[in-house]
Motif scaffolding. Structure first.
Motif, PDB file in Angstrom:
ATOM      1  N   ASP A 139       3.172   2.843   0.166  1.00 30.90           N
ATOM      2  CA  ASP A 139       2.273   1.723  -0.129  1.00 30.90           C
ATOM      3  C   ASP A 139       2.668   1.046  -1.437  1.00 30.90           C
ATOM      4  N   LEU A 188       5.087  10.059  -7.515  1.00 30.12           N
ATOM      5  CA  LEU A 188       4.671   8.674  -7.349  1.00 30.12           C
ATOM      6  C   LEU A 188       5.081   7.804  -8.532  1.00 30.12           C
ATOM      7  N   ARG A 209       2.515   8.573   1.949  1.00 29.60           N
ATOM      8  CA  ARG A 209       1.852   7.307   2.278  1.00 29.60           C
ATOM      9  C   ARG A 209       1.569   6.510   1.016  1.00 29.60           C
ATOM     10  N   GLU A 210       1.092   7.184  -0.016  1.00 27.58           N
ATOM     11  CA  GLU A 210       0.803   6.501  -1.279  1.00 27.58           C
ATOM     12  C   GLU A 210       2.076   5.913  -1.880  1.00 27.58           C
ATOM     13  N   LYS A 211       3.180   6.652  -1.773  1.00 26.28           N
ATOM     14  CA  LYS A 211       4.434   6.157  -2.350  1.00 26.28           C
ATOM     15  C   LYS A 211       4.962   4.952  -1.574  1.00 26.28           C
ATOM     16  N   ARG A 247      -0.066  12.491   2.791  1.00 25.57           N
ATOM     17  CA  ARG A 247      -0.839  11.568   1.953  1.00 25.57           C
ATOM     18  C   ARG A 247      -0.009  11.110   0.758  1.00 25.57           C
ATOM     19  N   HIS A 248       0.726  12.039   0.144  1.00 23.48           N
ATOM     20  CA  HIS A 248       1.566  11.671  -1.000  1.00 23.48           C
ATOM     21  C   HIS A 248       2.630  10.656  -0.589  1.00 23.48           C
TER      22      HIS A 248
END
Length: 401
Positions: A314, A386, A310-312, A307-308
């Protein structure tokens, strides 16, 4: 000294230090390193607890083959992750813990390469992707072999074409390294290509060393990358002949300092590799083994890890896409992007103006017939938090603008 030591190339980060030498960044902004794939997320609490509770194990010599409980945990994880049949992976025959896959990828070649008895005969070949993790090359050279670089470049979507490797090369080959998901591109080898590889390896009696260390860093919204044991199982190759896969807790579990991984596959090969490792003396301490069991048995922290990332991706791609042809990789945590010119000058100027370190692509590749598949590309590791990745992306965009 071993004369083959003189054949080793400088490591990529030695070249990078030389590239940056003498430069003082003109900005007061803090330094952000995108150059090295060292995970910066917090290690899982379950692993830290296991480490603290097992320190008494430092009073014992560990077994080279590891505790059976660790090998069982690894066999169970492989079965769950790659949809294998229960009991198919025998912890006593198919699994061997190693002190991180860097060490194993190197030592494996030392154990399996058979040198010619005729000193005038050509050296055996070790096949490897290009660009590549430089341990493959060093392992081949110090095993007395010659590297053969097969391209994994933009012309083929960064995937290998095993059928394009000439028959005379396969005839001299003893070992082939494959990396999926790939470093640096993140490309994932598909089932059809793996089937071709297995056919060719059988025909020419070549061992396959499958580096799968990035297999757990992928977008949860996509299909998980397939592993070579999984492909073998689908093809009914349940003895895993000629296949050895390499996995690590470094990327999956943010534990690069633990130096814990495993190899799994062909039982006959691993029996001899264990004999080699017994003399090499590279066993995991009991606390490391207990910590590893806790990590392999827990998937929650791995899901959070994904998840971390993926957020980065994005956030960073939203910033960089207008100024760079950067794309989300199929897996892994690298951006591998064409910068439209000499990437060494790009990285040097980026450091000078923005205090950001990225890795030039040709430091991860070799020129073959005048063509270097890393030239013009830069690798950026999104391993920092992030906020730092976003800051770096904004500075890169300002630099390019």
């Amino acid at each position: 000294m071993n004369p083959d030591l003189a054949r080793l190339h400088p490591y990529p980060f030695e070249k990078l230090a030389e590239l940056k030498a003498g430069i003082t960044p003109t900005t007061t902004a803090k330094h952000i390193a995108l150059s090295i794939g060292e995970p910066q997320h917090a290690p899982p609490a379950v692993a830290m607890t296991a480490m603290a509770e097992s320190l008494g194990g430092l009073a014992r010599y560990p077994l080279t083959r590891g505790e059976r409980s660790l090998r069982q945990a690894i066999a169970d994880w492989l079965t769950r992750r790659f949809s294998l049949t229960a009991g198919q992976v025998d912890p006593d025959r198919h699994v061997l813990p190693v002190a991180g896959t860097r060490e194993a990828l190197f030592s494996f070649a030392q154990a399996v390469i058979a040198k010619p008895t005729d000193p005038t005969a050509p050296r055996p070949l070790v096949l490897m992707p290009n660009p590549f993790y430089q341990i493959y090359e060093g392992a081949a050279l110090l095993a007395g072999a010659e590297p053969y670089y097969y391209p994994t470049d933009a012309t083929n979507d960064f995937l290998p074409d095993f059928s394009a490797i000439p028959a005379e090369i396969w005839a001299r080959a003893q070992l082939i390294y494959v990396c999926s998901p790939g470093n640096p591109s993140g490309a994932v080898i598909d089932r059809a290509r793996y089937q071709t590889l297995l056919t060719l390896a059988d025909r020419h009696d070549v061992l396959i060393a499958a580096d799968e260390c990035y297999s757990e860093i992928y977008d949860d919204r996509a299909v998980p990358p397939a592993g070579l044991l999984e492909i073998a199982h689908e093809l009914g190759r349940n003895d895993f002949s000629r296949i050895v896969v390499f996995h690590s807790l470094s990327k999956r579990s943010n534990l690069p300092g633990l130096r814990s991984g495993f190899v799994a596959g062909d039982a006959t090969v691993l029996e001899q590799y264990l004999r080699y490792r017994t003399y090499q003396g590279c066993a995991l301490s009991l606390p490391v083994q207990m910590t590893s069991i806790a990590a392999w048995n827990d998937e929650h922290h791995v899901q959070e890890n994904r998840r971390h990332y993926r957020e980065k991706f994005d956030a960073v791609l939203d910033i960089l896409s207008p100024v760079l042809p950067a794309r989300r990789p199929n897996a892994g945590f690298y951006l591998w992007t064409d910068v439209g010119g000499d990437e060494r000058e790009f990285c040097r100027a980026l450091f000078a103006e923005q205090n950001i370190t990225a890795l030039p692509g040709r430091y991860l590749s070799r020129a073959v017939d005048g063509v270097d598949p890393g030239a013009g590309f830069v690798r950026m590791a999104l391993v920092a938090e992030l906020a730092d990745c976003v800051d770096a992306a904004q500075r890169i965009r300002a630099f390019l603008s």
